[in-house]
Each structure stands twice: as structure tokens, then as C-alpha cells.
Design an enzyme around this catalytic site. Structure first.
Site, PDB file in Angstrom:
ATOM      1  N   HIS A 174       0.839  -1.210   0.000  1.00 46.73           N
ATOM      2  CA  HIS A 174       0.000   0.000   0.000  1.00 46.73           C
ATOM      3  C   HIS A 174       0.868   1.253   0.000  1.00 46.73           C
ATOM      4  CE1 HIS A 174      -3.141  -2.591   2.226  1.00 46.73           C
ATOM      5  NE2 HIS A 174      -3.636  -2.364   1.016  1.00 46.73           N
TER       6      HIS A 174
ATOM      7  N   LYS B 215     -15.496  -7.761   5.312  1.00 49.08           N
ATOM      8  CA  LYS B 215     -14.199  -8.424   5.254  1.00 49.08           C
ATOM      9  C   LYS B 215     -13.715  -8.863   6.636  1.00 49.08           C
ATOM     10  CE  LYS B 215     -11.956  -6.710   1.084  1.00 49.08           C
ATOM     11  NZ  LYS B 215     -10.767  -6.026   0.566  1.00 49.08           N
TER      12      LYS B 215
ATOM     13  N   ARG C 261      -1.281  -5.948  -8.412  1.00 52.51           N
ATOM     14  CA  ARG C 261      -0.182  -6.837  -8.038  1.00 52.51           C
ATOM     15  C   ARG C 261       0.106  -7.846  -9.117  1.00 52.51           C
ATOM     16  NH1 ARG C 261      -3.049  -7.956  -2.483  1.00 52.51           N
ATOM     17  NH2 ARG C 261      -4.489  -8.628  -4.053  1.00 52.51           N
TER      18      ARG C 261
END
Length: 168
Positions: free
Chosen positions: A19, A43, A97
Site C-alpha cells: 500500500h 471483510k 499486483r
């Protein structure tokens, strides 16, 4: 020249070196970067929203000083384009990613574009050393007793270990 404002959304549970890599690179492109910390209770975050906001602020102070960009951290709930509008942002920053991220991200970018055609989505590829880092993996490794020190900054490391490995 108008101020270049972007938003970088995420759950940041916990904030990782991946991040921070994207934040640093985005801050070089923008005058102001708003980091939107999503509530995202679905989450099952290990940190409450207030602590995630606090950690992101603490971990990004040095980036703001280094790049000269204004970095704001704001909790949010709801549509990402609403957050972008609230902050007059013309750009949504997303980190990629791997190729597997792209499918989901391109769909989200398309939906956001339909919701607000004035907000562009910009993708930044994670640097090689951060391509495999995800908050989900970091939490799982920490909970199983593994070493996460190369995946998160020091303050986040301490807080994460305290949260997943409470002292008895």
C-alpha cells in the site's frame, strides 16, 4: 493549472508496504492524495475503522513530507465515486499486483466510469518486492505465528501482532 487530486481506496487492514509503495508513487503524480479507508465490515477487519485511519495517517506522514503532496486520510462508506466527488478528485488510484487483479479492477473501473465519467481510474503496478503482499495474507501469517516484519512498517507490525497475538 488546476490542483491534481486523486483518491486511493482500500480497507488497509492492515496497511502494508505494498500500500505504501502505491501511495508514494501516486503522491509523486498528484498535488493531493485522499486515502479512503473503507469501513467494509464484510471483510471482518481486525482493526476498527478509527485505528486503521490512525495507522494509515501515521505511516504516510513521511511520504507527504518527502513528496510535497498533501495526503489526507478519510474513512468512508458507500460508493467510491461519491468519495471522489466529495474531495473534487479527478482520479481514482488503484494498485495492481498481478494479472489476476486486473480482471476485477477493470470491471470496477468501468462501473465507476459509468457512475461518473469525470473521474478517471489510474492503475499503478506494484513494485517487484511488493507484488505478492496482501493484507489478507499478512493477517493470516501473523495469526499463524509467522514473521510479517518484511510486509508491514514497524508501527503497523507492533499493532498487528498485539491484535492477533494478545499477551496472556
Amino acid at each position: 493549472m488546476p490542483e491534481r487530486i486523486g483518491v486511493y481506496p482500500g480497507t488497509f487492514d492492515p496497511v502494508t508496504n505494498g500500500h505504501l509503495d502505491v501511495i508514494q508513487r501516486a503522491a509523486r503524480l498528484l498535488d493531493r492524495l485522499v486515502i479512503g479507508v473503507a469501513t467494509n465490515a464484510g471483510k471482518g477487519p481486525i482493526f476498527p475503522i478509527e485505528e486503521r485511519v490512525e495507522l494509515v495517517r501515521a505511516e504516510t506522514d513521511a511520504i507527504a513530507a518527502e513528496t510535497g503532496a498533501v495526503i489526507e486520510v478519510a474513512p468512508f462508506e458507500g460508493l467510491l465515486v461519491t468519495l471522489a466527488r466529495q474531495h473534487k478528485a479527478g482520479m481514482i488510484v488503484r494498485g495492481l499486483r498481478a494479472v489476476s487483479d486486473f480482471d476485477y479492477e477493470i470491471q470496477m473501473a468501468g462501473m465507476n466510469r459509468r457512475l461518473d465519467s469525470g473521474v478517471e481510474t489510474v492503475f499503478l503496478m506494484a513494485s517487484e518486492r511488493n507484488q505478492f503482499i496482501s493484507s489478507r495474507f499478512v493477517k493470516e501469517i501473523a495469526q499463524l505465528g509467522g514473521d510479517i516484519s518484511s510486509f508491514v512498517p514497524q508501527l503497523t507490525l507492533e499493532r498487528t501482532l498485539a491484535r492477533v497475538r494478545p499477551k496472556v
